[in-house]
Design a protein around this motif. Structure first.
Motif, PDB file in Angstrom:
ATOM      1  N   ARG A  41     -12.221   2.411   3.900  1.00 35.03           N
ATOM      2  CA  ARG A  41     -11.499   2.692   2.676  1.00 35.03           C
ATOM      3  C   ARG A  41     -12.244   3.709   1.811  1.00 35.03           C
ATOM      4  O   ARG A  41     -11.657   4.676   1.332  1.00 35.03           O
ATOM      5  CB  ARG A  41     -11.325   1.384   1.903  1.00 35.03           C
ATOM      6  N   THR A 101     -13.851  -2.637   6.952  1.00 29.75           N
ATOM      7  CA  THR A 101     -12.624  -2.300   6.228  1.00 29.75           C
ATOM      8  C   THR A 101     -12.943  -1.561   4.932  1.00 29.75           C
ATOM      9  O   THR A 101     -12.331  -0.543   4.609  1.00 29.75           O
ATOM     10  CB  THR A 101     -11.837  -3.592   5.916  1.00 29.75           C
ATOM     11  N   GLU A 109     -11.210   7.484   0.840  1.00 30.42           N
ATOM     12  CA  GLU A 109     -11.052   7.869  -0.559  1.00 30.42           C
ATOM     13  C   GLU A 109     -11.845   9.122  -0.890  1.00 30.42           C
ATOM     14  O   GLU A 109     -11.402   9.966  -1.665  1.00 30.42           O
ATOM     15  CB  GLU A 109     -11.502   6.729  -1.472  1.00 30.42           C
ATOM     16  N   GLU A 147       0.840  -1.193   0.000  1.00 31.38           N
ATOM     17  CA  GLU A 147       0.000   0.000   0.000  1.00 31.38           C
ATOM     18  C   GLU A 147       0.887   1.260   0.000  1.00 31.38           C
ATOM     19  O   GLU A 147       0.553   2.266  -0.610  1.00 31.38           O
ATOM     20  CB  GLU A 147      -0.892  -0.051   1.254  1.00 31.38           C
ATOM     21  N   TYR A 159      -5.031   2.506   5.803  1.00 31.17           N
ATOM     22  CA  TYR A 159      -5.740   1.520   4.991  1.00 31.17           C
ATOM     23  C   TYR A 159      -4.933   0.229   4.865  1.00 31.17           C
ATOM     24  O   TYR A 159      -5.489  -0.867   4.932  1.00 31.17           O
ATOM     25  CB  TYR A 159      -6.060   2.092   3.610  1.00 31.17           C
ATOM     26  N   TRP A 190      -2.910   8.193   5.706  1.00 33.54           N
ATOM     27  CA  TRP A 190      -4.172   7.532   5.330  1.00 33.54           C
ATOM     28  C   TRP A 190      -3.911   6.256   4.550  1.00 33.54           C
ATOM     29  O   TRP A 190      -4.610   5.254   4.739  1.00 33.54           O
ATOM     30  CB  TRP A 190      -5.072   8.485   4.564  1.00 33.54           C
ATOM     31  N   ILE A 235      -4.578   7.897  -0.970  1.00 34.36           N
ATOM     32  CA  ILE A 235      -4.456   6.453  -1.059  1.00 34.36           C
ATOM     33  C   ILE A 235      -4.077   6.076  -2.473  1.00 34.36           C
ATOM     34  O   ILE A 235      -4.727   6.472  -3.426  1.00 34.36           O
ATOM     35  CB  ILE A 235      -5.777   5.772  -0.651  1.00 34.36           C
TER      36      ILE A 235
END
Lengths: 285, 296
Positions: free
Chosen positions: B279, B275, B283, B174, B215, B211, B290
């Motif tokens: 996310r 989750t 976003e 990520e 995530y 961020w 992200i």
């Protein structure tokens, strides 16, 4: 290239004013060695000790061959289905505007986040003879759960995001001007899609296909609940590895694992080739 | 292709029928949209709804009873313990790996990234198998571990190791594209202005990646709590001792205690939903925070 004036190449890395390379690189290599490389080396050593003739006899076992065939065959069919349906899903998510689009987009990732055992028991309940979807198939005399068809259903669920998430960013990047040019030159919309858009998506489609296939071939949790696990019919290779381990037949388990690892490394290699080819192709254009 | 021209002329006379040359006809759009949504409902939404319906089939009382049962509580505790060990370790590793890979240029970087990604392409069962081959009674280490009374396989350490293996790439995956995109200019400026490495990391880099990091940690955690195949190989399935929540679901299911199996499964499904919600919210709020990398 922001860092050009501040860097020059010394040894195997370029010099930089930013500190912490030794520490972060050291931690990375140490953790990688401890968690990934040493255990994988144990597998490689074990498989080397079996020897070539040992492999030949272990892989001649009919049950092993059938299990590998079921895993790879079902994974192949599921990956094809995922390409056929994943492509329109990715297209709709990029090009069309509709209410709830963000939620639909987020839900595509569910198979990544949902534990495989949860997916497994849920799909088994849905596709059983008296389940919501299984009932409909049952009218036509088709059994899905506890047959190879059930395995394919589970693998379609698992593989869906791989195709959508690989193709989606590439659709986003398609230059509208290319489509306009095709239309100006007299192509109708379907000709534009078939001859201009799909060919430019081909590397992404192949990558998504390979990722979905590789993941599906090794999948265990979501499959075993719906497969019925009948030896020679609907027994997948990962399950046979566990069965061999429970029989203390470590050589048998290792042989199956080695074949599966070889195929997944081959898929990784193919994916890297496709990506290298795409880079060269797009840079030349 | 000359057949397009008569229609082009016709469109000029009847402007209401005009449509963009770079979009499909309305009927095609509508059917594609309906087909895609129907497919997603069948493949993804229906299984999710089914978990919730089956969990509450015998009412809320039995649902709660299934979760309060001692073995279920033990499984929940073990799952939380395993995640509490595996996730922070992979968080530290993910930060170190992405710092080394994104902020420096060195030979063999592509190969290192491939190695980090390796657990994604290994079957979960094989991830468990490698630890059995390493620590099992038949291995070189096996007798030594036994003589010293160290239990790894069929005990909590094995479960933790297998979970770390499977969740190994999540945080790094990520962060690497995100940090590569941000470059090194801000860190170089901070160093030039006299900040030390730790100050640069905590005051410049960390705020930029927080961020994406959050995530990555959430995904890592979801997978750590939900891992089944790898943990199943090393756990030994000792009820109440080495069964995590997914393994407890399997045991209940195989005992035909479906309502209880789905009740425990519904907790894991809620975790997955949470989750995804976090996310999506991240976003919407921080659309640049992200990276779009989804290779899980």
């Amino acid at each position: 290239m922001y860092n050009q004036p501040l860097t020059e190449r010394i040894g195997f890395r370029r010099h930089s004013v930013i500190p912490g390379f030794g520490l972060s690189f050291g931690v990375t290599i140490a953790w990688l060695t401890l968690i990934i490389l040493i255990p994988l080396a144990a597998l490689v050593l074990h498989s080397a000790s079996i020897g070539f003739s040992g492999y030949a006899s272990l892989l001649a076992d009919e049950r092993t061959q059938n299990a590998l065939g079921v895993s790879f065959g079902c994974a192949l069919i599921a990956a094809i289905v995922n390409v056929l349906f994943g492509l329109p899903v990715a297209w709709v998510l990029v090009r069309y505007r509709f209410p709830g689009k963000r939620i639909v987009d987020a839900i595509v990732d569910l198979p990544f986040a949902l534990p495989t055992a949860v997916a497994g028991i849920s799909l088994a309940a849905l596709y059983a003879k008296n389940g919501w979807v299984g009932q409909i198939f049952n009218w036509f005399g088709v059994k899905v759960a506890f047959t190879p068809a059930g395995i394919i259903v589970a693998l379609i669920f698992i593989g869906l995001p791989f195709v959508v998430r690989t193709v989606q960013p590439v659709i986003e990047e398609i230059d509208k001007e290319v489509e306009e040019a095709a239309a100006t030159l007299g192509a109708n919309r379907f000709q534009t899609i078939a001859r201009v858009i799909v060919p430019s998506l081909l590397p992404a489609i192949l990558t998504g296909f390979a990722l979905a296939f590789a993941r599906a071939a090794g999948e265990y949790g979501s499959v075993i609940f719906i497969a019925g696990n009948i030896p020679y019919v609907s027994e997948i290779a990962p399950l046979l590895i566990i069965i061999r381990l429970e029989e203390f037949n470590y050589a048998g388990a290792t042989a199956i694992a080695t074949v599966m690892l070889a195929v997944s490394f081959l898929m990784l290699f193919v994916i890297n080739l496709i990506q290298a080819w795409t880079r060269r192709y797009t840079n030349a254009a | 292709m000359p057949h397009e021209s008569p229609r082009g002329l016709q469109m000029e006379h009847t402007p209401r029928k005009w449509r963009s040359a770079t979009s499909e006809p309305l009927w095609a759009k509508a059917s594609l949209l309906i087909a895609a949504l129907a497919y997603l409902s069948l493949i993804i939404i229906l299984p999710l709804v089914s978990v919730m319906v089956e969990a509450f089939r015998n009412g809320a009382g039995e649902y709660l009873a299934a979760l309060k049962e001692p073995d279920a509580l033990a499984a929940i505790r073990l799952t939380l313990l395993v995640a509490a060990i595996a996730v922070p370790l992979n968080l530290v590793f993910g930060l170190a790996a992405s710092w080394a890979i994104a902020k420096f240029e060195f030979k063999g970087k592509a190969f290192l990234i491939t190695l980090i990604d390796l657990p994604f392409s290994v079957s979960p069962v094989i991830s468990g198998l490698v630890y059995v081959l390493l620590f099992g009674a038949q291995s070189a280490l096996g007798p030594w571990l036994k003589n010293h009374g160290i239990e790894i396989l069929f005990a909590v350490p094995g479960i933790v190791l297998a979970t770390i293996f499977v969740t190994f790439p999540f945080v790094a995956r990520e962060l690497i594209p995100l940090m590569q995109e941000q470059g090194t200019a801000e860190e170089e400026a901070a160093i030039t202005l006299g900040a030390n490495g730790w100050q640069t990391f905590t005051r410049v880099t960390l705020p930029n990646i927080k961020w994406g990091l959050l995530y990555g940690v959430l995904l890592c955690n979801a997978r750590a709590m939900g891992e089944f195949g790898a943990v199943s190989v090393v756990s030994g399935h000792i009820r109440g001792l080495t069964t995590t929540m997914p393994l407890h679901v399997e045991i209940l299911y195989n005992e035909y205690n479906l309502a209880a199996a789905f009740a425990v499964a519904s907790l894991l499904a809620l975790l997955a939903l949470l989750t995804l919600v976090v996310r999506t919210v991240l976003e919407i709020w921080f659309s640049h925070g992200i990276a779009g990398n989804n290779k899980h």
